[in-house]
Scaffold this motif. Structure first.
Motif, PDB file in Angstrom:
ATOM      1  N   ALA A 119      44.248  38.667  44.845  1.00 30.73           N
ATOM      2  CA  ALA A 119      42.909  38.456  44.288  1.00 30.73           C
ATOM      3  C   ALA A 119      43.068  37.861  42.895  1.00 30.73           C
ATOM      4  O   ALA A 119      44.019  38.174  42.170  1.00 30.73           O
ATOM      5  N   SER A 120      42.129  36.985  42.531  1.00 27.56           N
ATOM      6  CA  SER A 120      42.056  36.456  41.173  1.00 27.56           C
ATOM      7  C   SER A 120      40.643  36.714  40.668  1.00 27.56           C
ATOM      8  O   SER A 120      39.848  37.358  41.352  1.00 27.56           O
ATOM      9  N   TRP A 121      40.291  36.235  39.482  1.00 25.38           N
ATOM     10  CA  TRP A 121      38.918  36.410  39.002  1.00 25.38           C
ATOM     11  C   TRP A 121      38.434  35.154  38.285  1.00 25.38           C
ATOM     12  O   TRP A 121      39.212  34.333  37.839  1.00 25.38           O
ATOM     13  N   TYR A 122      37.088  35.010  38.210  1.00 29.02           N
ATOM     14  CA  TYR A 122      36.481  33.908  37.479  1.00 29.02           C
ATOM     15  C   TYR A 122      35.358  34.432  36.602  1.00 29.02           C
ATOM     16  O   TYR A 122      34.772  35.464  36.890  1.00 29.02           O
ATOM     17  N   GLY A 123      35.105  33.715  35.497  1.00 27.20           N
ATOM     18  CA  GLY A 123      34.192  34.271  34.500  1.00 27.20           C
ATOM     19  C   GLY A 123      33.349  33.258  33.765  1.00 27.20           C
ATOM     20  O   GLY A 123      32.482  32.609  34.338  1.00 27.20           O
ATOM     21  N   ALA A 124      33.603  33.084  32.450  1.00 31.35           N
ATOM     22  CA  ALA A 124      32.707  32.355  31.562  1.00 31.35           C
ATOM     23  C   ALA A 124      32.474  30.905  31.978  1.00 31.35           C
ATOM     24  O   ALA A 124      31.392  30.360  31.756  1.00 31.35           O
ATOM     25  N   ILE A 177      43.217  35.256  48.421  1.00 30.69           N
ATOM     26  CA  ILE A 177      42.259  35.480  49.506  1.00 30.69           C
ATOM     27  C   ILE A 177      40.850  35.798  49.013  1.00 30.69           C
ATOM     28  O   ILE A 177      39.893  35.708  49.786  1.00 30.69           O
ATOM     29  N   ILE A 178      40.709  36.165  47.745  1.00 31.76           N
ATOM     30  CA  ILE A 178      39.380  36.492  47.223  1.00 31.76           C
ATOM     31  C   ILE A 178      39.362  36.243  45.721  1.00 31.76           C
ATOM     32  O   ILE A 178      40.384  36.413  45.037  1.00 31.76           O
ATOM     33  N   ASP A 179      38.216  35.784  45.229  1.00 30.34           N
ATOM     34  CA  ASP A 179      38.022  35.534  43.801  1.00 30.34           C
ATOM     35  C   ASP A 179      36.945  36.490  43.310  1.00 30.34           C
ATOM     36  O   ASP A 179      35.777  36.349  43.669  1.00 30.34           O
ATOM     37  N   MET A 180      37.315  37.456  42.500  1.00 30.26           N
ATOM     38  CA  MET A 180      36.380  38.442  41.993  1.00 30.26           C
ATOM     39  C   MET A 180      35.686  37.920  40.737  1.00 30.26           C
ATOM     40  O   MET A 180      36.246  37.128  39.986  1.00 30.26           O
ATOM     41  N   SER A 181      34.471  38.371  40.513  1.00 30.38           N
ATOM     42  CA  SER A 181      33.851  38.135  39.212  1.00 30.38           C
ATOM     43  C   SER A 181      34.651  38.912  38.172  1.00 30.38           C
ATOM     44  O   SER A 181      35.406  39.840  38.496  1.00 30.38           O
ATOM     45  N   TYR A 182      34.487  38.531  36.904  1.00 31.13           N
ATOM     46  CA  TYR A 182      35.203  39.233  35.839  1.00 31.13           C
ATOM     47  C   TYR A 182      34.916  40.735  35.894  1.00 31.13           C
ATOM     48  O   TYR A 182      35.827  41.562  35.766  1.00 31.13           O
ATOM     49  N   ALA A 183      33.644  41.101  36.121  1.00 33.92           N
ATOM     50  CA  ALA A 183      33.288  42.522  36.196  1.00 33.92           C
ATOM     51  C   ALA A 183      34.020  43.223  37.324  1.00 33.92           C
ATOM     52  O   ALA A 183      34.470  44.365  37.188  1.00 33.92           O
ATOM     53  N   VAL A 194      37.500  43.938  36.298  1.00 34.12           N
ATOM     54  CA  VAL A 194      37.569  45.083  35.381  1.00 34.12           C
ATOM     55  C   VAL A 194      37.537  46.391  36.173  1.00 34.12           C
ATOM     56  O   VAL A 194      38.323  47.311  35.920  1.00 34.12           O
ATOM     57  N   LYS A 195      36.629  46.487  37.148  1.00 35.22           N
ATOM     58  CA  LYS A 195      36.522  47.715  37.943  1.00 35.22           C
ATOM     59  C   LYS A 195      37.799  47.982  38.744  1.00 35.22           C
ATOM     60  O   LYS A 195      38.159  49.133  38.985  1.00 35.22           O
ATOM     61  N   LEU A 196      38.475  46.906  39.130  1.00 38.35           N
ATOM     62  CA  LEU A 196      39.712  47.065  39.899  1.00 38.35           C
ATOM     63  C   LEU A 196      40.950  47.124  39.002  1.00 38.35           C
ATOM     64  O   LEU A 196      42.062  47.349  39.490  1.00 38.35           O
ATOM     65  N   GLY A 197      40.754  46.902  37.699  1.00 43.79           N
ATOM     66  CA  GLY A 197      41.842  47.081  36.743  1.00 43.79           C
ATOM     67  C   GLY A 197      42.862  45.969  36.671  1.00 43.79           C
ATOM     68  O   GLY A 197      44.022  46.220  36.317  1.00 43.79           O
ATOM     69  N   PHE A 198      42.461  44.708  36.943  1.00 46.99           N
ATOM     70  CA  PHE A 198      43.437  43.630  36.819  1.00 46.99           C
ATOM     71  C   PHE A 198      42.938  42.461  35.965  1.00 46.99           C
ATOM     72  O   PHE A 198      43.470  41.352  36.021  1.00 46.99           O
ATOM     73  N   GLN A 199      41.932  42.721  35.120  1.00 46.61           N
ATOM     74  CA  GLN A 199      41.373  41.637  34.313  1.00 46.61           C
ATOM     75  C   GLN A 199      42.387  41.055  33.334  1.00 46.61           C
ATOM     76  O   GLN A 199      42.343  39.852  33.021  1.00 46.61           O
ATOM     77  N   ASP A 200      43.309  41.857  32.825  1.00 44.85           N
ATOM     78  CA  ASP A 200      44.305  41.360  31.875  1.00 44.85           C
ATOM     79  C   ASP A 200      45.465  40.680  32.591  1.00 44.85           C
ATOM     80  O   ASP A 200      46.001  39.669  32.113  1.00 44.85           O
ATOM     81  N   LYS A 201      45.819  41.195  33.734  1.00 42.66           N
ATOM     82  CA  LYS A 201      46.922  40.617  34.511  1.00 42.66           C
ATOM     83  C   LYS A 201      46.526  39.293  35.149  1.00 42.66           C
ATOM     84  O   LYS A 201      47.352  38.387  35.291  1.00 42.66           O
ATOM     85  N   GLY A 202      45.250  39.176  35.553  1.00 44.18           N
ATOM     86  CA  GLY A 202      44.773  37.927  36.145  1.00 44.18           C
ATOM     87  C   GLY A 202      44.738  37.912  37.650  1.00 44.18           C
ATOM     88  O   GLY A 202      43.831  37.347  38.251  1.00 44.18           O
ATOM     89  N   THR A 203      45.717  38.518  38.302  1.00 45.65           N
ATOM     90  CA  THR A 203      45.748  38.622  39.763  1.00 45.65           C
ATOM     91  C   THR A 203      46.205  40.020  40.155  1.00 45.65           C
ATOM     92  O   THR A 203      46.790  40.750  39.332  1.00 45.65           O
ATOM     93  N   ALA A 204      45.940  40.367  41.401  1.00 46.95           N
ATOM     94  CA  ALA A 204      46.366  41.668  41.903  1.00 46.95           C
ATOM     95  C   ALA A 204      46.531  41.596  43.413  1.00 46.95           C
ATOM     96  O   ALA A 204      45.847  40.816  44.091  1.00 46.95           O
ATOM     97  N   ARG A 205      47.421  42.412  43.925  1.00 45.33           N
ATOM     98  CA  ARG A 205      47.557  42.541  45.381  1.00 45.33           C
ATOM     99  C   ARG A 205      46.422  43.438  45.886  1.00 45.33           C
ATOM    100  O   ARG A 205      46.247  44.554  45.394  1.00 45.33           O
ATOM    101  N   VAL A 206      45.655  42.935  46.837  1.00 49.74           N
ATOM    102  CA  VAL A 206      44.496  43.683  47.298  1.00 49.74           C
ATOM    103  C   VAL A 206      44.418  43.710  48.822  1.00 49.74           C
ATOM    104  O   VAL A 206      45.036  42.895  49.511  1.00 49.74           O
TER     105      VAL A 206
END
Length: 288
Positions: free
Chosen positions: A121-126, A183-189, A192-204
């Motif tokens: 998973a990754s995330w997108y924001g501003a 496989i999925i792009d999370m919103s920044y929020a 944060v809830k999943l705890g990987f906003q600083d790392k950028g990606t996570a195994r999900v």
């Protein structure tokens, strides 16, 4: 008795009679197509323009931020509200199938039922905040949402961070991420809830939540368009003998033959059933 002659031969008969068939002709109706990165001309994570409830920053051009980033004031996990999964109809936008991004074709699943996958998973924001998602809603990086390449919009999934065990329910309303292995792009929020906003990606692990999509009869399958009413009526009568669904003729600049209204999953079946090289692929049209 109904005529069960393969449709490509019936088309030849209509053409021989001097009737113009325009299967792929566009109409003034709302087309059930992806509004974001489901369109090849849009950047890989871009979301198409639309009227939005959350406006982009004043004076800022679309996606003017070169690199995506977090909000100026970081969110704390306790500030983010989780929304329980609920049943809702498929969006009239964002469900075009197949669609192409970066020369790769993606086919939308006819249902989210039993979907389960593990990956990054990754995330997108501003960069995308305030702009339209693929189903025409407004992206808010401070709220939980997600983008997925092939699940119907919207779909509800449970996302679990396999590195720390945190899990949240997420509503998918966008397309992406178009990067290998993600496989999925999370919103920044959501990140944060999943705890990987600083790392950028996570195994999900991503799992569909059963019973969260109400696949209402909101779609038509346009099989052909004619310049003459006689040809449209002939095709309507033939198709009526082959399918149990309603078949009608809709007029604007042409006489358009459409099956429906039907559920999205049925629309996909009909589209595949009547696709062939001579007529082209039928078009799925959203009910206004």
């Amino acid at each position: 008795m109904f005529n069960f002659m393969p449709i490509q031969y019936r088309v030849r008969t209509l053409l021989a009679s001097g009737i113009l068939v325009l299967v792929s002709a566009c109409s003034s109706d709302y087309i059930a197509q992806g509004q974001g990165s489901g369109v090849a001309t849009v950047p890989s994570k871009a979301k198409a323009s639309a009227q939005t409830a959350v406006a982009a920053p004043a004076g800022q051009s679309r996606y003017s931020i070169a690199q995506d980033k977090a909000p100026v004031v970081a969110l704390a996990e306790h500030q983010i509200t989780e929304t329980p999964a609920r049943m809702e109809p498929l969006s009239l936008q964002g469900n075009k199938s197949p669609y192409t991004v970066n020369n790769k074709r993606y086919k939308i699943l006819s249902s989210a039922e039993n979907y389960r996958e593990e990956g990054l998973a990754s995330w997108y924001g501003a960069k995308f905040h305030g702009h339209a998602t693929s189903n025409g809603e407004s992206f808010d990086m401070n709220k939980i949402s997600a983008a997925h390449k092939t699940l119907p919009l919207p779909s509800w999934v449970r996302v679990t961070n396999l590195d720390n065990g945190k899990s949240i329910d997420v509503r998918i309303n966008d397309r992406g991420p178009f990067h290998a292995g993600r496989i999925i792009d999370m919103s920044y929020a959501g990140a944060v809830k999943l705890g990987f906003q600083d790392k950028g990606t996570a195994r999900v692990r991503v799992e569909a939540i059963a019973g969260s999509v109400l696949d209402s009869a909101s779609y038509y399958v346009q099989v052909g368009a004619f310049s003459e009413k006689t040809g449209a009526n002939a095709m309507r009568d033939t198709l009526s003998g082959e399918v149990s669904d309603q078949v009608g003729v809709f007029r604007d600049n042409f006489y358009r033959v459409r099956i429906g209204p039907v559920k999205y999953s049925r629309a996909i079946e009909l589209q595949q059933q009547y696709a062939n090289g001579e007529m082209g692929k039928p078009v799925i049209v959203a009910k206004p």
